[in-house]
Structure formats: structure tokens, C-alpha cells
Design an enzyme around this catalytic site. Structure first.
Site, PDB file in Angstrom:
ATOM      1  N   ALA A   1       5.512   3.639   0.547  1.00 25.36           N
ATOM      2  CA  ALA A   1       6.545   3.158  -0.648  1.00 25.36           C
ATOM      3  C   ALA A   1       7.181   5.267  -0.801  1.00 25.36           C
ATOM      4  CB  ALA A   1       5.727   3.046  -1.594  1.00 25.36           C
TER       5      ALA A   1
ATOM      6  N   THR B   1      -2.898   3.272   1.405  1.00 32.32           N
ATOM      7  CA  THR B   1      -1.287   3.692   2.889  1.00 32.32           C
ATOM      8  C   THR B   1      -0.036   2.679   2.451  1.00 32.32           C
ATOM      9  OG1 THR B   1      -3.598   3.429   4.009  1.00 32.32           O
ATOM     10  CG2 THR B   1      -1.194   2.620   5.253  1.00 32.32           C
ATOM     11  N   CYS B   2      -0.278   1.658   1.743  1.00 35.69           N
ATOM     12  CA  CYS B   2       1.195   0.968   1.201  1.00 35.69           C
ATOM     13  C   CYS B   2       1.954   2.039   0.194  1.00 35.69           C
ATOM     14  CB  CYS B   2       0.818  -0.484   0.133  1.00 35.69           C
ATOM     15  SG  CYS B   2       0.474  -1.292   1.154  1.00 35.69           S
ATOM     16  N   THR B   3       1.313   2.997  -0.620  1.00 38.02           N
ATOM     17  CA  THR B   3       1.630   3.555  -1.717  1.00 38.02           C
ATOM     18  C   THR B   3       1.529   4.353  -0.522  1.00 38.02           C
ATOM     19  OG1 THR B   3      -0.061   3.656  -3.312  1.00 38.02           O
ATOM     20  CG2 THR B   3       1.250   5.504  -3.359  1.00 38.02           C
TER      21      THR B   3
END
Length: 154
Positions: A50, A45-47
Site C-alpha cells: 500500500a 507485506t500489505c503495508t
């Protein structure tokens, strides 16, 4: 979790970014600034979040919006994340958690039935005068740029 809200003055902060240099909130005075907090580099999810910002970076810059990502991962891990995904914005390595705590995004979380302290995925939109114009608490990783633009009324 944060108590900061629209209309509040954004906290002053400084931090070390991926290349070991320091950035400060005062470096961005007179500019629109997005400070987004996310749990971990290299996670799905963070990727996605970003990369959504990366893919729309020119649109954001076209509106005069600067971007800073923050979590408590070390600078070397941030640099790997930036290199792997070609991220065009700085990431603060807040290992001391001073920025996380100033914005009120560090605290108890639940994931897969376990409780632990961690970074709450939250984005702060700050205007040219340093005032918070929006706090995005329900971040949609695939639509984050749209949430940012909408929050700034663009």
C-alpha cells in the site's frame, strides 16, 4: 487461483469503502483502473504494498490510473489503515466477499504450514473499456507500482 485473464471483461462490482459510502466499477468507466486484492490491513507485506502505491500515487495519477484496494476487513479497520499510512485511494470493505469471489481471489491458502481460506494477493489492471489488460499474480510489494506501469505498457 483466479480464472480471469488478459482480454477478459472485468466483473462489474460495487462495495462499501472506508467512509461507509458505496463505489461501483461503473464509477470508473472510461478510466484505467487498478483493483488490487490483499490479505489484511496493518500486516507487513500489505503495508509495504500500500505504501509503495502511495509513494508513487502521483505517477500513477499522471498516467490516468485510478486505484482501489480490496479485502474483507471492515470499513473501520480500513479507515485506521488509511489514516496511519496516509493512503490516498479507497479501500473496499468486502465483508460479504462478493468482490473477492467475482474476481476469483478468495479461496484456500497455506501459511506457516496451516491451510485456511483467505484473499490471494492479486492485482487486476483494467483499461478504459473495462477489459483486463494484465493480471499480476506474483505481486512484489516493494515494486508494485513498477509492475502496474509495466502491465499497462507504460
Amino acid at each position: 487461483m483466479t480464472t480471469l485473464q488478459k482480454g477478459d471483461k472485468a466483473p462489474d462490482f460495487s462495495g462499501i469503502i472506508q467512509d461507509g459510502s458505496e463505489i461501483k466499477s461503473s464509477d470508473y468507466s472510461g478510466k484505467k483502473l487498478v483493483v488490487y486484492f490483499y490479505p489484511r490491513d496493518m500486516t507487513p507485506t500489505c503495508t509495504t504494498q500500500a505504501c509503495n502505491i502511495r509513494d508513487n500515487f502521483d505517477v500513477l495519477k499522471g498516467h490516468g490510473i485510478e486505484i482501489i484496494g480490496v479485502n474483507d476487513d471492515p470499513a473501520k479497520k480500513h479507515q485506521k489503515f488509511i489514516d496511519k499510512h496516509e493512503l490516498p485511494f479507497p479501500l473496499i470493505a468486502d465483508e460479504e466477499r462478493s468482490v473477492l469471489q467475482a474476481f476469483g481471489v478468495w479461496g484456500p491458502k497455506k501459511f506457516m504450514g496451516k491451510e485456511f481460506d483467505g484473499t490471494h494477493r492479486t492485482t487486476f489492471l483494467i483499461d478504459e473499456e473495462g477489459t483486463i489488460v494484465d493480471v499480476i499474480k506474483k505481486v512484489k510489494a516493494k515494486e508494485h507500482t513498477d509492475q502496474i506501469l509495466n502491465g499497462f505498457g507504460l
